[in-house]
Design a protein around this motif. Structure first.
Motif, mmCIF file in Angstrom:
data_model
loop_
_atom_site.group_PDB
_atom_site.id
_atom_site.type_symbol
_atom_site.label_atom_id
_atom_site.label_comp_id
_atom_site.label_asym_id
_atom_site.label_seq_id
_atom_site.Cartn_x
_atom_site.Cartn_y
_atom_site.Cartn_z
ATOM 1 N N LYS A 230 0.822 -1.214 0.000
ATOM 2 C CA LYS A 230 0.000 0.000 0.000
ATOM 3 C C LYS A 230 0.859 1.268 0.000
ATOM 4 O O LYS A 230 0.568 2.226 -0.694
ATOM 5 C CB LYS A 230 -0.910 0.005 1.227
ATOM 6 C CG LYS A 230 -1.964 1.087 1.174
ATOM 7 C CD LYS A 230 -2.776 1.235 2.456
ATOM 8 C CE LYS A 230 -3.333 -0.029 3.015
ATOM 9 N NZ LYS A 230 -4.147 0.208 4.237
ATOM 10 N N ARG A 231 1.950 1.257 0.747
ATOM 11 C CA ARG A 231 2.778 2.451 0.892
ATOM 12 C C ARG A 231 3.927 2.546 -0.112
ATOM 13 O O ARG A 231 4.337 3.635 -0.491
ATOM 14 C CB ARG A 231 3.353 2.496 2.303
ATOM 15 C CG ARG A 231 2.318 2.812 3.350
ATOM 16 C CD ARG A 231 2.937 2.735 4.740
ATOM 17 N NE ARG A 231 2.041 3.204 5.766
ATOM 18 C CZ ARG A 231 1.032 2.493 6.262
ATOM 19 N NH1 ARG A 231 0.797 1.280 5.812
ATOM 20 N NH2 ARG A 231 0.253 2.991 7.196
ATOM 21 N N TYR A 232 4.475 1.380 -0.514
ATOM 22 C CA TYR A 232 5.691 1.383 -1.331
ATOM 23 C C TYR A 232 5.544 0.662 -2.668
ATOM 24 O O TYR A 232 6.478 0.600 -3.437
ATOM 25 C CB TYR A 232 6.856 0.767 -0.542
ATOM 26 C CG TYR A 232 7.071 1.462 0.767
ATOM 27 C CD1 TYR A 232 7.758 2.666 0.830
ATOM 28 C CD2 TYR A 232 6.537 0.949 1.953
ATOM 29 C CE1 TYR A 232 7.933 3.325 2.024
ATOM 30 C CE2 TYR A 232 6.702 1.613 3.162
ATOM 31 C CZ TYR A 232 7.400 2.802 3.186
ATOM 32 O OH TYR A 232 7.561 3.460 4.375
ATOM 33 N N GLU B 23 20.341 9.687 -5.764
ATOM 34 C CA GLU B 23 21.365 8.639 -5.752
ATOM 35 C C GLU B 23 20.770 7.274 -6.117
ATOM 36 O O GLU B 23 21.339 6.523 -6.914
ATOM 37 C CB GLU B 23 21.992 8.575 -4.357
ATOM 38 C CG GLU B 23 23.060 7.534 -4.190
ATOM 39 C CD GLU B 23 23.588 7.462 -2.752
ATOM 40 O OE1 GLU B 23 24.473 6.629 -2.524
ATOM 41 O OE2 GLU B 23 23.114 8.215 -1.871
ATOM 42 N N THR B 24 19.614 6.955 -5.569
ATOM 43 C CA THR B 24 18.989 5.652 -5.822
ATOM 44 C C THR B 24 18.492 5.546 -7.252
ATOM 45 O O THR B 24 18.682 4.514 -7.914
ATOM 46 C CB THR B 24 17.841 5.410 -4.827
ATOM 47 O OG1 THR B 24 18.339 5.572 -3.491
ATOM 48 C CG2 THR B 24 17.265 4.017 -4.982
ATOM 49 N N GLU C 75 18.817 -0.426 2.151
ATOM 50 C CA GLU C 75 17.376 -0.703 2.269
ATOM 51 C C GLU C 75 16.593 0.576 2.510
ATOM 52 O O GLU C 75 15.555 0.813 1.882
ATOM 53 C CB GLU C 75 17.102 -1.699 3.412
ATOM 54 C CG GLU C 75 17.528 -3.111 3.134
ATOM 55 C CD GLU C 75 18.997 -3.386 3.395
ATOM 56 O OE1 GLU C 75 19.442 -4.501 3.118
ATOM 57 O OE2 GLU C 75 19.724 -2.463 3.855
ATOM 58 N N MET C 76 17.088 1.410 3.430
ATOM 59 C CA MET C 76 16.377 2.655 3.747
ATOM 60 C C MET C 76 16.382 3.593 2.551
ATOM 61 O O MET C 76 15.381 4.263 2.281
ATOM 62 C CB MET C 76 17.014 3.334 4.961
ATOM 63 C CG MET C 76 16.279 4.582 5.375
ATOM 64 S SD MET C 76 14.539 4.268 5.760
ATOM 65 C CE MET C 76 14.497 4.716 7.455
ATOM 66 N N LYS C 77 17.474 3.632 1.790
ATOM 67 C CA LYS C 77 17.525 4.495 0.607
ATOM 68 C C LYS C 77 16.503 4.044 -0.429
ATOM 69 O O LYS C 77 15.812 4.880 -1.040
ATOM 70 C CB LYS C 77 18.936 4.492 0.009
ATOM 71 C CG LYS C 77 19.953 5.201 0.884
ATOM 72 C CD LYS C 77 21.338 5.146 0.278
ATOM 73 C CE LYS C 77 22.340 5.866 1.172
ATOM 74 N NZ LYS C 77 23.676 5.909 0.580
ATOM 75 N N VAL C 78 16.374 2.749 -0.625
ATOM 76 C CA VAL C 78 15.385 2.233 -1.578
ATOM 77 C C VAL C 78 13.974 2.514 -1.069
ATOM 78 O O VAL C 78 13.100 2.932 -1.834
ATOM 79 C CB VAL C 78 15.604 0.725 -1.835
ATOM 80 C CG1 VAL C 78 14.435 0.112 -2.587
ATOM 81 C CG2 VAL C 78 16.901 0.514 -2.603
ATOM 82 N N ILE D 152 12.957 4.960 0.896
ATOM 83 C CA ILE D 152 12.691 6.400 0.735
ATOM 84 C C ILE D 152 12.316 6.700 -0.713
ATOM 85 O O ILE D 152 11.354 7.416 -0.989
ATOM 86 C CB ILE D 152 13.916 7.236 1.177
ATOM 87 C CG1 ILE D 152 14.059 7.198 2.696
ATOM 88 C CG2 ILE D 152 13.811 8.676 0.677
ATOM 89 C CD1 ILE D 152 15.386 7.735 3.207
ATOM 90 N N THR D 153 13.070 6.139 -1.650
ATOM 91 C CA THR D 153 12.812 6.374 -3.072
ATOM 92 C C THR D 153 11.479 5.774 -3.491
ATOM 93 O O THR D 153 10.696 6.418 -4.200
ATOM 94 C CB THR D 153 13.963 5.804 -3.929
ATOM 95 O OG1 THR D 153 15.185 6.404 -3.488
ATOM 96 C CG2 THR D 153 13.757 6.093 -5.401
#
Length: 191
Positions: free
Chosen positions: A32-34, A101-102, A65-68, A70-71
């Motif tokens: 739902k979110r990503y 960056e991602t 993982e966090m960068k992906v 966020i993107t």
């Protein structure tokens, strides 16, 4: 002496708590979110892990993982970067930098070449033609082509060249699909 005084008076850096969405949310909530479940997020992360990883944990460096995540949040919702910052923890400036960056890592030639391949051998070409005959009785077709204007933020250089006939900034993109809806060619180089 003045430099030492300046260092002493400098505010200490504060870091907001970051959410661990991979462990906090179930697959339905992640989708739902990503737009991807846990396995999908980890698959995308593993594609670009080496590019996004930092060799240090100084200043609480973000994990790949966090960068992906966020993107994906930005792409899935179109929310402003400040909202993503509020939702996930990092500052707006960090969110902005991470998204760029991602996306650069995901759009690199080696990554794209894994998924976007135009058939070049006679066997591949014949197989693509047969797939179109099977689904639509349409002979001799390898792929179908379409174009779309993808809205962009106005560039700093050559800004006027990116204004389309509907008077918004865009990149003219051409995409070729096969009979299974897989992208086999994409060109997104032109204003």
């Amino acid at each position: 002496m003045a430099a030492q005084e300046q260092l002493r008076l400098r505010r200490p850096r504060t870091f907001c708590d970051r959410k661990d969405v991979l462990n906090e949310l179930n697959d339905a909530e992640l989708i739902k979110r990503y737009r991807l479940d846990r396995e999908g997020i980890l698959f995308v992360t593993n594609l670009v892990r080496e590019t996004l990883a930092r060799p240090t944990a100084r200043n609480k460096a973000l994990s790949p993982e966090m960068k992906v995540i966020i993107t994906l949040r930005f792409l899935a919702t179109g929310k402003m970067q400040l909202c993503n910052s509020d939702d996930l923890g990092p500052s707006q400036q960090t969110v902005s930098r991470v998204i760029t960056e991602t996306l650069d890592a995901l759009s690199s030639r080696p990554i794209l070449a894994q998924f976007i391949k135009f058939p070049i051998t006679p066997q591949e070409t014949q197989r693509k033609k047969m797939e179109f005959v099977q689904i639509a009785g349409f002979p001799g077709v390898i792929g179908v082509i379409d174009g779309i204007h993808i809205r962009i933020t106005a560039p700093k250089e050559f800004e006027a060249e990116y204004v389309n006939r509907k008077r918004y900034h865009s990149i003219n993109t051409q995409i070729v699909f096969d009979a299974k809806y897989k992208i086999i060619d994409i060109v997104a180089n032109w204003p």
